[in-house]
Structures are given as C-alpha cells and as structure tokens.
Design an enzyme around this catalytic site. Structure first.
Site, short mmCIF file in Angstrom:
data_model
loop_
_atom_site.label_atom_id
_atom_site.label_comp_id
_atom_site.label_asym_id
_atom_site.label_seq_id
_atom_site.Cartn_x
_atom_site.Cartn_y
_atom_site.Cartn_z
N ASP A 31 -36.34 -86.06 -16.22
CA ASP A 31 -35.05 -85.54 -15.76
C ASP A 31 -34.15 -85.43 -16.98
OD1 ASP A 31 -32.83 -84.90 -14.00
OD2 ASP A 31 -32.14 -86.96 -14.20
N SER A 32 -33.01 -84.78 -16.79
CA SER A 32 -32.02 -84.71 -17.87
C SER A 32 -31.47 -86.09 -18.22
CB SER A 32 -30.86 -83.83 -17.43
OG SER A 32 -30.21 -84.42 -16.31
N TYR A 57 -27.73 -81.17 -18.13
CA TYR A 57 -28.38 -79.85 -18.13
C TYR A 57 -27.55 -78.84 -17.33
CZ TYR A 57 -32.96 -81.64 -19.76
OH TYR A 57 -34.00 -82.17 -20.48
N GLY A 58 -26.76 -79.35 -16.41
CA GLY A 58 -26.03 -78.46 -15.48
C GLY A 58 -25.11 -77.48 -16.17
N CYS A 113 -35.66 -83.12 -11.28
CA CYS A 113 -34.38 -82.53 -11.65
C CYS A 113 -34.30 -81.14 -11.05
CB CYS A 113 -34.30 -82.44 -13.17
SG CYS A 113 -32.79 -81.68 -13.79
N ASN A 114 -33.31 -80.91 -10.21
CA ASN A 114 -33.14 -79.59 -9.59
C ASN A 114 -32.82 -78.53 -10.65
OD1 ASN A 114 -32.74 -80.13 -6.36
ND2 ASN A 114 -32.07 -81.85 -7.58
N THR A 115 -31.95 -78.90 -11.59
CA THR A 115 -31.49 -77.95 -12.60
C THR A 115 -32.66 -77.51 -13.51
OG1 THR A 115 -29.44 -79.22 -12.57
CG2 THR A 115 -29.66 -77.55 -14.28
N GLU A 159 -24.61 -91.54 -15.40
CA GLU A 159 -25.30 -91.93 -16.64
C GLU A 159 -24.70 -93.22 -17.21
OE1 GLU A 159 -27.89 -90.49 -18.61
OE2 GLU A 159 -28.29 -89.39 -16.76
N CYS A 195 -28.75 -82.63 -6.52
CA CYS A 195 -28.95 -83.10 -7.90
C CYS A 195 -29.47 -84.52 -7.79
CB CYS A 195 -27.61 -83.07 -8.66
SG CYS A 195 -27.62 -83.98 -10.21
N THR A 196 -30.48 -84.85 -8.57
CA THR A 196 -31.14 -86.15 -8.38
C THR A 196 -30.26 -87.33 -8.81
OG1 THR A 196 -32.24 -85.84 -10.53
CG2 THR A 196 -33.46 -85.23 -8.55
N HIS A 197 -29.18 -87.06 -9.53
CA HIS A 197 -28.25 -88.16 -9.84
C HIS A 197 -27.47 -88.59 -8.59
CE1 HIS A 197 -28.92 -86.95 -14.04
NE2 HIS A 197 -28.25 -88.01 -14.44
N1 DGL Z 1 -30.36 -84.55 -12.29
C1 DGL Z 1 -30.26 -83.16 -12.48
C2 DGL Z 1 -30.49 -82.34 -11.23
O1 DGL Z 1 -31.19 -82.77 -10.35
C3 DGL Z 1 -29.21 -82.53 -13.34
C4 DGL Z 1 -28.10 -83.26 -13.92
C5 DGL Z 1 -27.55 -82.60 -15.17
O2 DGL Z 1 -28.10 -82.90 -16.21
O3 DGL Z 1 -26.62 -81.79 -15.09
O4 DGL Z 1 -30.01 -81.25 -11.11
#
Ligand code: DGL
Length: 263
Positions: A10-11, A42-43, A73-75, A152, A184-186
């Site tokens: 993931d990011s 990453y977003g 990570c979705n992004t 984070e 988003c996985t966060h």
């Molecule tokens: N955890 C990531 C997701 O599922 C992205 C978070 C990021 O880095 O912006 O989209």
C-alpha cells in the site's frame, strides 16, 4: 500447497487493514507487507508515479519469492493493476476498488456516499464502476485530502482528525446518505471515530474481508494455499521506521518483523 509468501503493499499503513483480514482468513500464510510511507499519499500523485512505485514494490516482493500479490490500496489499483497484470501475466494479483456493488445492494434509501482519495474518485476505473453498478442509486463522492496523513501518524482519534473527518462527512449526511463506502484502505482504522460521528443506522462498507476471500480463491485454484502452523508477517516501510513501529501495534495485532525498505 506452497510455502512461498504472499506479498501485500500500500502507499502506507492503510493496507494493514487488509493484511489483518488476510491474516485472520489465512493464518498459515507467510505475509510480506510494504508500506510505501516515504511516498504517501498516492491520492494526490499522478498515475504514472504510482505505476513506477508499484513496479518497485512488486519487483522487490517477487525477488523474495512471493507466489501472489495483493494491492491493498484502492488508489494504486485504479492506477496500476492493469500494468502489473501485463508485467506479470501468470501471477495471481488481487486489487481492490470501492465497494459500489455491495453498497448499492445495502442502501435502503438509494443514497450512497463514497469517501476515497482524489486519485480514486477521478479515475476512469471508478467512473466505470459507477456505470456498471450504480444505475439505480444516487452516489455522492467525497475526496478526503489530509486524512491519510493523520492515520499514517497514528492520530486516529484526536481533535484535528475529528474535525477533518467531520468536515468530510457533513456533505454526505446533508445529502441523506444511509450507506457510506470506505474507499481507501486507511479509513477502516477510523471506524471507532466514525461510530461517534455518524448516526447509528448508517452502514459502512469496506472491502478488506472480500479481498482476503478473493485471495483465498485464487490461491486455492492454483493449489498454492499454505498448510501448517501460523505463518510469520514481515513488514518493510520506505518511510520512518520509528513512526512505523510506533503505529504498527494499534493497526495490526500480529507480532511482526520490521525491516527498512530503501527504494
Ligand atoms: N490507502 C490508499 C487507498 O486505498 C491510498 C492512500 C493514499 O496514499 O492517498 O486508496
């Protein structure tokens, strides 16, 4: 049967929400996880940048002998899963997308909100997902810049995170959404705070458990499931190892070996 590891990345620390689901469902697997926290979020980055980061991490995980990859990570999935599948055509790869289909089935009033990153929400893949599964419901999207950085830092419940999240929820609540997708996985790490900020009858939908089931299906289909005693988890972070080790215990319960990822 295969004792080789599953690689997950993931990011940053968000994918630990998915790693936890994988660990619960597949206790025998050896799991290798990379948090690309040196390059988060990453977003707000370009798809090309994300593709290059995904190549770096996937190449590293495959060099460790991984038998499958999970983009937790979705992004990263919307930006790079097609390129990764082209680069490693025979490798089982599981990606993840906002759970539009289950949310469309779950809503009672036909109004669904999506919390996700800017990159996910403006991608063609997300537009295609809406075209495919959201014809009978209204979908309201909300990008959440800044939220990933709070997670984070392990700040899941302080006043700053609360105010930021409240601001992102307000428009969706004003639209009367009864179902919210955590795209988003966060964000699953904010569930305790969400429970305080949302009316009790709002449904939250995320995809970590579905990803773990899909991984199990793919491994089983190729005869790659591990057997035997509980497998270890190894983690690498491209960001501060100190910060990663601070936040890890509250985000992932398993005892874990942490390494530096200097790429
Ligand atoms: N955890 C990531 C997701 O599922 C992205 C978070 C990021 O880095 O912006 O989209």
């Amino acid at each position: 049967m295969s004792e080789a590891a599953v690689g997950v990345f993931d990011s940053g620390v968000g994918g630990l929400s998915v790693l936890g689901e994988i660990r619960t469902r597949l206790p025998a697997e050896t799991l290798l996880y990379i948090a690309d926290s040196g390059h988060v979020p990453y977003g707000e980055k370009s798809p090309d940048y994300i593709v290059q980061r995904c190549y770096v991490m996937a190449d590293f995980l495959l060099a460790q002998g991984c038998k499958a990859l999970v983009l937790a990570c979705n992004t990263a999935t919307v930006a790079a899963v097609a390129q990764l599948r082209a680069r490693y055509p025979t490798l089982p790869i599981v990606g993840m997308e906002p759970a539009v289909k289950p949310a469309a089935a779950a809503t009672r009033n036909g109004r669904v909100g999506v919390l996700a990153t800017t990159g996910t929400l403006k991608s063609g893949k997300f537009a295609a997902l809406l075209d495919r599964f959201a014809n009978d419901v209204q979908v309201f999207t909300q990008p959440c810049p800044g939220l990933v950085e709070r997670i984070e830092a392990g700040q899941l419940h302080d006043a700053t995170t609360r105010a930021l999240l409240q601001g992102y929820l307000r428009p969706l609540l004003e639209q009367g959404c009864d179902t919210l997708i955590l795209g988003c996985t966060h964000y699953p790490f904010l569930k305790p705070l969400l429970a305080e900020l949302l009316p009790a009858d709002i449904r939250l939908i995320d995809t970590g458990a579905a990803v773990a089931r899909q991984l199990e299906r793919l491994l089983a289909a190729d005869g790659l499931l591990a057997a035997g005693p509980a497998g270890p988890t190894h983690c690498w972070s491209s960001g501060s190892r100190f910060v990663f080790e601070q936040v890890l215990p509250q985000l992932y319960g398993d005892s874990t070996l942490v390494h530096d990822f200097e790429k």
